[in-house]
Write a protein that holds these residues in place. Structure first.
Motif, mmCIF file in Angstrom:
data_model
loop_
_atom_site.group_PDB
_atom_site.id
_atom_site.type_symbol
_atom_site.label_atom_id
_atom_site.label_comp_id
_atom_site.label_asym_id
_atom_site.label_seq_id
_atom_site.Cartn_x
_atom_site.Cartn_y
_atom_site.Cartn_z
ATOM 1 N N UNK A 307 3.431 -12.964 8.850
ATOM 2 C CA UNK A 307 3.594 -12.377 7.525
ATOM 3 C C UNK A 307 4.995 -12.704 7.032
ATOM 4 N N UNK A 308 5.210 -12.525 5.736
ATOM 5 C CA UNK A 308 6.512 -12.785 5.162
ATOM 6 C C UNK A 308 6.497 -13.987 4.232
ATOM 7 N N UNK A 309 7.615 -14.236 3.625
ATOM 8 C CA UNK A 309 7.760 -15.307 2.629
ATOM 9 C C UNK A 309 7.311 -16.673 3.137
ATOM 10 N N UNK A 310 7.600 -17.063 4.399
ATOM 11 C CA UNK A 310 7.205 -18.401 4.859
ATOM 12 C C UNK A 310 5.699 -18.659 4.838
ATOM 13 N N UNK A 315 7.360 -9.498 2.014
ATOM 14 C CA UNK A 315 7.332 -8.101 2.434
ATOM 15 C C UNK A 315 8.165 -7.268 1.474
ATOM 16 N N UNK A 316 7.551 -6.226 0.927
ATOM 17 C CA UNK A 316 8.209 -5.340 -0.038
ATOM 18 C C UNK A 316 8.445 -4.002 0.656
ATOM 19 N N UNK A 317 9.699 -3.695 0.973
ATOM 20 C CA UNK A 317 10.029 -2.538 1.798
ATOM 21 C C UNK A 317 10.375 -1.310 0.957
ATOM 22 N N UNK A 318 9.856 -0.169 1.403
ATOM 23 C CA UNK A 318 10.171 1.132 0.809
ATOM 24 C C UNK A 318 10.487 2.087 1.960
ATOM 25 N N UNK A 335 2.645 -8.592 -5.744
ATOM 26 C CA UNK A 335 2.342 -9.771 -4.946
ATOM 27 C C UNK A 335 3.144 -9.687 -3.660
ATOM 28 N N UNK A 336 2.470 -9.549 -2.551
ATOM 29 C CA UNK A 336 3.128 -9.385 -1.268
ATOM 30 C C UNK A 336 2.554 -8.196 -0.527
ATOM 31 N N UNK A 337 3.117 -7.909 0.628
ATOM 32 C CA UNK A 337 2.668 -6.798 1.452
ATOM 33 C C UNK A 337 3.668 -5.662 1.369
ATOM 34 N N UNK A 338 3.202 -4.489 0.947
ATOM 35 C CA UNK A 338 4.055 -3.308 0.825
ATOM 36 C C UNK A 338 4.158 -2.623 2.165
ATOM 37 N N UNK A 339 5.395 -2.435 2.614
ATOM 38 C CA UNK A 339 5.687 -1.834 3.920
ATOM 39 C C UNK A 339 6.557 -0.599 3.722
ATOM 40 N N UNK A 340 6.237 0.479 4.440
ATOM 41 C CA UNK A 340 7.080 1.665 4.456
ATOM 42 C C UNK A 340 7.882 1.666 5.754
ATOM 43 N N UNK A 341 9.194 1.706 5.636
ATOM 44 C CA UNK A 341 10.072 1.750 6.801
ATOM 45 C C UNK A 341 10.199 3.209 7.261
#
Length: 344
Positions: A307-310, A315-318, A335-341
């Motif tokens: 996963x990720x830009x490559x 990855x969109x972090x919140x 556009x991308x994968x939303x991730x909660x840290x």
């Protein structure tokens, strides 16, 4: 522990960050101390329900997917699992303990060993992005009548797979899995930016449906048509389904983007002996999901799943405190994968 909950359905404003006692695992369960949580469309759809203001009792923590370390086990579970890094799937399906929390409870088979990615990326970012998107994509790629039940090198060799909406999370997962399995992968997208995302995921060919004739371009690449179509928008794409499917082909429909109704031309689909398979991972066969989880781990270990830009999935972090904003981002079609840290 910190836990996000909602006690009534509604917009993201119903999400509340609360303090709660750590849950104790029951028989056959494990408790996972989470590092990351993934956000999927079903999270906000479940939160909205059929309308605002419906009571939710017991309070519900959203989030199906996550990654972290097992920190407690219930009766009948091997204590040696404590400390094991895992990725979690379907945490909140018919259960109150989702992954937007510092800890969650799941049946032991829904906490899957998380290998370190060969590229050195953060395993917890990857683990939080696997669950629902990759299990859905795996199911879509294995429902053909004469197709494989497992994925991996060679299992889709000689087949052409058309992935509609290749820049989305499930589309990205489908491209990666199909490419790993040696299919010829074609993806449709709506913009040059999304074309780059689909290509980065591994699509051999990308068609912009806004300015290209999808069926004509598809038939140039694969004159026989697509053996398998992974479909996110069956209503708007009905003509592509009818005109682009190979004889004996299968359409796996996993979403209703663009509307809840679809009108299909019977004769073209009849003459190709088309197979239409609807896919919802939550009610998919249990054994199919277990097979999918095993294949996903094999793909991660082989470096074929990332996963990720490559690979075209930023990855969109919140933060946990920003869970409402994370839900809104997914609802708005980020556009991308939303991730909660959850924790560092």
């Amino acid at each position: 522990m910190k836990r996000v909950v909602y006690t009534e359905t509604g917009d993201p404003g119903v999400l509340q960050l609360t303090e709660a006692e750590s849950p104790e695992p029951g028989p056959g369960e494990v408790r996972v101390r989470l590092r990351r949580a993934g956000v999927n469309p079903t999270d906000w759809k479940s939160r909205t329900g059929s309308g605002p203001g419906q009571p939710v009792d017991p309070p519900q923590t959203p989030g199906q997917d996550g990654a972290g370390l097992i920190d407690a086990v219930g009766e009948g579970v091997d204590p040696a699992l404590v400390g094991l890094p895992v990725w979690v799937w379907e945490a909140a399906f018919q259960r109150p303990w989702g992954t937007a929390a510092e800890q969650t409870l799941v049946p032991v088979h829904q906490a899957v060993s998380l290998p370190d990615p060969p590229d050195g990326s953060d395993p917890f970012d990857l683990g939080a992005a696997l669950g629902i998107p990759f299990l859905t994509a795996h199911r879509c790629l294995t429902v053909a009548e004469n197709g494989p039940q497992r994925l991996g090198p060679g299992t889709l060799a000689g087949r052409t797979v058309l992935v509609a909406g290749g820049a989305g999370a499930v589309g990205n997962a489908a491209i990666q899995l199909a490419r790993w399995s040696d299919a010829t992968v074609i993806s449709t997208v709506s913009s040059p930016q999304k074309a780059q995302s689909a290509a980065a995921a591994g699509a051999d060919h990308v068609i912009n449906y806004r300015n290209q004739d999808v069926v004509a371009e598809l038939r140039k690449i694969a004159p026989h048509g697509a053996d398998l179509i992974i479909e996110v928008s069956p209503g708007p794409n009905a003509a592509i389904i009818a005109g682009g499917l190979a004889v004996g082909g299968t359409v796996a429909i996993y979403a209703n983007n663009g509307g809840d109704e679809v009108t299909l031309s019977i004769r073209p689909l009849m003459t190709t002996n088309a197979r239409l398979q609807f896919v919802l991972v939550y009610t998919a066969p249990h054994e199919a999901k277990l097979r999918a989880a095993e294949d996903v781990v094999a793909g991660v270990t082989a470096g074929a799943i990332r996963v990720g830009e490559p690979v075209g999935l930023p990855l969109l972090h919140f933060s946990l405190e920003e869970t409402a904003q994370a839900h809104q981002a997914v609802e708005d079609g980020a556009v991308g994968k939303v991730i909660i840290d959850i924790t560092d």
